[in-house]
Scaffold this motif. Sequence first.
Motif: not given
Length: 542
Positions: A238-242
């Motif tokens: 989630f965090w790298p993609m967001l």
Amino acid sequence: MYRLQTLDWIIIACYLAGLMLLAAYLSRGQFNREDYYVGGRKLTRWPIAISIMATQCSTNSILGAPAFVAFAAGGGLVWLQYELAVPIAMVALMIIFMPLLRDLRLVTVYEYLERRFDLRTRLILSGVFMFVRAFATAVTVYSIAIVIDLITGLGFTWSVILLGLFTVLYDVLGGIKGVIYSDVVQMSILLLMLVFVAYMLADQGGGILQVWQTFPEARRTAVDFTHHGFGDGHSFAFWPMLLGGFFLYVSYYGCDQSQAQRVLSAHSVEEANQALFLNGLLRFPVVALYCFVGVGMGVYAANQADFLSTLPQNNGQANVNLAVPVYMIQQLPVGLVGLALVALFAAAMSSLDSVLNSLSASTMEDFVGRFKKTRWTDTAELFTSRVLTLFWGSVTLTLAFFVDDIAPTVLETINKIGSLINGPVLAVFTLGVLTRWCHSLAAIAGLLCGFLFNIYLWLGHPGISWLWWNLIGFAVAVLVAALVSAVCSPTAEEALSEPDDELLLWSLPRLRQLLSQTAWKFMSFILLGWFLVLLVVLMWLN
């Protein structure tokens, strides 16, 4: 191997002829380079927004997204997390970049860098854009050419020529208006075909609910909060993609000429912001559609055990990027196969045409035009602009023969190429817009160090998600620029000339202008609310 029937060829010929007639008609209203590159700054929100989405909904997405969702290791619906960054990125663009850049009446965004820093900064950033975007576009040409070869049996070389010939010709004639209005047509065709293919897959799988329940549970996960992408083997958390996606999209839409040029063609700042707003709202449903096609393809392949064996081989393995076109060849009747090829043509052309026009614009505005000592006539400008479009068409078509095997799917390939440089490029523009202290040497040093550090991560730390490169490259570039600014003095010319207030977002006149406007606030609240809605929906899918 499927062979196109007469009806298929008639449909394809009518489509290509229609595009050429549209381009020829639009060429009659072109009298100078501004008409050719920014449409006389008369374009409105809806065509611009649809054109932006059409470029994103390219062949790389139509082939790569279903392959990623259905077959890629570590893939599935987690790709939808990437789209959460789009509404937030549009808010940043509406507030920080577009009002300033559109007000300056630029033809290329790199002109801003000369006004804010110096000519050297402008030429370096424009050169970086040309190199990266030409190479990434070659991947688009490659991906559609293998489909054309698959369907027609023309061979890869002739497939590249077929695609390139018509795209380059209508781009040379039509200019940015040809790009934008043809994108509207192409997007309509593409969405109709995607909806039809999704319907067929759902019907063959026993209905939407049955398809969803049959699809492997691990691939139905749409949000991954449990991983971080820093060496844990999970690039698509989630965090790298967001966060990585946010920096990628702000850089791509705001600092990449291929996207920013369309917004610079808007009739006003308000029209530009509304085009970005529409893109922030409508992009997710389009991406969700071709991701659902991937869900349907995964179920179809599971129910038809021999399907993957019918795919062309790549290094001894089934080329899953071709799953959707092979399915269409096998399942669609005569005539609809021709329409399917038209849809794939449309997806490729909507990406290729905009890049060729923007590469021509950067070459003309940032290099060729400024170094001619005598004054250009409007006719000479227009002719040279078209020649440069033809030149870049030849370059990207040639590069298409050298871009295979960068990543498992073409979708990852495109994003991986961009992620090496997106963050550092965004850092240069951000430092220019938000600071007075950053000078040219510091900005260039930051750009170079950010890019080299991302190369180091790619080669030395493959376990770190490439999505993080966008944020890391940005942070390294800003830190290096700050350090160089503190240690090295600006040139004598830079020291004597403070940046004009019109070049800085946080100058008092700009702040007053920004705060006096209410439309961007309303649109920003809607987009942030849309982000929360999408997040809840994706968490529910888990």
